[in-house]
Scaffold this motif. Structure first.
Motif, short mmCIF file in Angstrom:
data_model
loop_
_atom_site.label_atom_id
_atom_site.label_comp_id
_atom_site.label_asym_id
_atom_site.label_seq_id
_atom_site.Cartn_x
_atom_site.Cartn_y
_atom_site.Cartn_z
N VAL A 14 0.84 -1.21 0.00
CA VAL A 14 0.00 0.00 0.00
C VAL A 14 0.87 1.25 0.00
N LEU A 15 1.90 1.24 0.84
CA LEU A 15 2.75 2.41 0.94
C LEU A 15 3.54 2.63 -0.35
N ASP A 16 4.04 1.53 -0.97
CA ASP A 16 4.79 1.66 -2.21
C ASP A 16 3.91 2.24 -3.31
N ALA A 17 2.64 1.77 -3.36
CA ALA A 17 1.72 2.30 -4.37
C ALA A 17 1.49 3.79 -4.17
N THR A 18 1.34 4.19 -2.91
CA THR A 18 1.13 5.61 -2.60
C THR A 18 2.36 6.42 -2.96
N HIS A 19 3.56 5.86 -2.71
CA HIS A 19 4.79 6.58 -3.04
C HIS A 19 4.90 6.79 -4.54
N SER A 20 4.55 5.76 -5.34
CA SER A 20 4.64 5.88 -6.78
C SER A 20 3.70 6.96 -7.30
N GLN A 21 2.47 6.96 -6.78
CA GLN A 21 1.51 7.99 -7.17
C GLN A 21 2.00 9.36 -6.76
N TRP A 22 2.62 9.44 -5.57
CA TRP A 22 3.17 10.70 -5.07
C TRP A 22 4.24 11.23 -6.02
N ALA A 23 5.12 10.32 -6.48
CA ALA A 23 6.22 10.73 -7.36
C ALA A 23 5.68 11.25 -8.69
N VAL A 38 6.24 11.48 7.59
CA VAL A 38 6.90 11.59 6.30
C VAL A 38 7.45 13.00 6.15
N VAL A 39 8.75 13.13 5.94
CA VAL A 39 9.39 14.44 5.90
C VAL A 39 9.98 14.78 4.54
N ALA A 40 10.22 13.79 3.69
CA ALA A 40 10.85 14.04 2.40
C ALA A 40 10.61 12.85 1.49
N ALA A 41 10.98 13.02 0.23
CA ALA A 41 10.92 11.91 -0.73
C ALA A 41 12.08 12.03 -1.70
N THR A 42 12.60 10.89 -2.14
CA THR A 42 13.69 10.90 -3.10
C THR A 42 13.20 11.40 -4.45
N ASP A 43 14.05 12.16 -5.12
CA ASP A 43 13.66 12.79 -6.38
C ASP A 43 14.55 12.37 -7.53
N ALA A 44 15.85 12.17 -7.26
CA ALA A 44 16.80 11.79 -8.31
C ALA A 44 17.99 11.10 -7.69
N MET A 45 18.60 10.20 -8.45
CA MET A 45 19.76 9.47 -7.96
C MET A 45 20.77 9.28 -9.08
N ALA A 80 19.41 -0.59 -0.59
CA ALA A 80 19.74 0.19 -1.78
C ALA A 80 18.51 0.91 -2.30
N LEU A 81 18.68 2.14 -2.74
CA LEU A 81 17.63 2.88 -3.42
C LEU A 81 17.72 2.55 -4.91
N THR A 82 16.65 2.05 -5.46
CA THR A 82 16.66 1.65 -6.86
C THR A 82 15.81 2.54 -7.75
N ALA A 83 14.98 3.40 -7.16
CA ALA A 83 14.12 4.27 -7.96
C ALA A 83 13.72 5.48 -7.13
N PRO A 84 13.46 6.62 -7.76
CA PRO A 84 12.98 7.78 -7.01
C PRO A 84 11.55 7.58 -6.53
N GLY A 116 28.08 8.05 -5.88
CA GLY A 116 26.64 8.29 -5.79
C GLY A 116 26.28 9.71 -5.40
N ARG A 117 25.14 10.15 -5.88
CA ARG A 117 24.56 11.44 -5.48
C ARG A 117 23.05 11.25 -5.39
N ALA A 118 22.40 12.08 -4.59
CA ALA A 118 20.95 11.95 -4.42
C ALA A 118 20.30 13.32 -4.31
N GLY A 119 19.10 13.43 -4.86
CA GLY A 119 18.28 14.62 -4.72
C GLY A 119 16.99 14.25 -4.02
N LEU A 120 16.56 15.05 -3.05
CA LEU A 120 15.32 14.80 -2.32
C LEU A 120 14.49 16.08 -2.29
N ARG A 121 13.19 15.91 -2.07
CA ARG A 121 12.29 17.04 -1.86
C ARG A 121 11.77 16.98 -0.44
N LEU A 122 11.92 18.07 0.30
CA LEU A 122 11.32 18.14 1.61
C LEU A 122 9.83 18.42 1.46
#
Length: 341
Positions: free
Chosen positions: A41-50, A91-98, A114-118, A134-140
């Motif tokens: 459920v949470l993964d589905a919500t994260h995908s929709q969020w992205a 929930v405070v942030a989400a990954t945006d780019a890697m 490991a992070l495999t997708a934003p 590695g580098r990462a971008g997140l959105r607060l």
């Protein structure tokens, strides 16, 4: 007769209720739903969020992100109700780019993943770190862009407070008008907080370096406050010595932040909006070679998606579809001109 029928119907209902109650007692307490279901459920919500975040242009990102993260909070809240907790993790942030290898560890986890997708939501207490490549971008949650350089590690105290254990973190609170945002970066050498800005905090080998691209930042160290302003680098060594030097907003040392910069759009935008994004990400100023080109830029619609092109690469690719061209006319300047007829 009617009275007798009602009595018989009542007795029937009582009998069925007794039977149902007996079945429930015999079944015993219901097992908690498997955690795999929670994660689905949470993964589905994260995908929709992205996907929702990607569709919003930069100037409206604060409102879109707040609504999306609110949806994630609902799911997390439902999960906490299932497992008996009073409140769920925030929930405070989400990954945006890697780029390269990046991994994270939630507050309750014992191993890194490991992070495999934003699009992965980060809760309070989550740690994230990058490898040597590695580098990462997140959105607060308020839309602020947070980016990690190579070999860096942070953890989230809250949406507006992160701890930098090592490496470099870049903060961009955005150019959009609105309520002032403040992000605190806690380091072993002190606490850094901003006043509407773009800045980098670097902590390596007990040396703290602040680079201010826009606005100003404050370093709180014990009872002292050290201020840095745009175009300045402030270095604090382990002895407490402070060194200040000039630092250009388009210096090559800023290039790493472009690799994980948030894209300004998903489908369409104007040339003017593209130029705003390029200027902010490169630290350069945009000028027009003749009157009227600024109006043309605001009316010319671009189509397509530059995906993960760097800002100057995206500028070259996207302007090639228009009757406008550009040159880097001088240090720190991008000059837009009409294509020769």
């Amino acid at each position: 007769m009617e009275h007798t029928e009602r009595d018989e119907q009542g007795a029937g209902r009582d009998g069925r209720e007794d039977m149902i109650a007996a079945l429930i007692r015999g079944a015993g307490p219901r097992e908690d739903p498997p955690m795999d279901h929670y994660r689905e459920v949470l993964d589905a919500t994260h995908s929709q969020w992205a996907r929702s975040v990607a569709r919003r242009r930069r100037r409206r990102r604060g409102l879109g992100l707040a609504a999306s993260i609110a949806a994630a909070l609902v799911v997390v809240g439902l999960m906490s109700r299932f497992d008996g907790a009073d409140t769920g993790p925030l929930v405070v942030a989400a990954t945006d780019a890697m780029v390269g290898y990046v991994e994270f560890r939630s507050a309750s986890a014992t191993e890194w993943t490991a992070l495999t997708a934003p699009g992965l939501a980060m809760t309070r207490g989550t740690r994230i770190r990058t490898s040597g490549d590695g580098r990462a971008g997140l959105r607060l949650e308020d839309g602020t862009s947070l980016r990690l350089d190579q070999a860096s590690e942070i953890s989230f105290d809250s949406a507006g407070r992160v701890r930098l254990a090592r490496g470099s973190v870049y903060i961009d609170t955005g150019s959009d008008p609105g309520p002032a945002r403040r992000v605190e970066v806690v380091t072993p050498a002190g606490i850094v907080w901003d006043v509407g800005t773009q800045f980098e905090v670097r902590y390596r080998e007990d040396i703290l370096t602040l680079r201010i691209r826009e606005g100003r930042v404050i370093l709180e160290r014990d009872a002292d406050e050290i201020q840095g302003v745009a175009g300045e680098q402030v270095l604090l060594d382990q002895t407490g010595r402070i060194e200040r030097t000039a630092f250009s907003p388009f210096d090559a040392e800023w290039h790493w932040v472009q690799a994980v910069a948030p894209l300004p759009y998903q489908d369409t935008l104007t040339v003017h909006e593209l130029l705003e994004w390029v200027a902010r990400e490169t630290g350069r100023e945009v000028h027009f070679s003749e009157p009227g080109l600024a109006t043309r830029a605001s009316r010319t619609i671009l189509h397509g998606n530059p995906h993960r092109l760097l800002p100057m690469e995206a500028l070259a690719v996207m302007l090639a579809t228009t009757d406008l061209t550009y040159t880097v006319a001088a240090e720190g300047e991008i000059l837009i001109a009409a294509m020769p007829q």
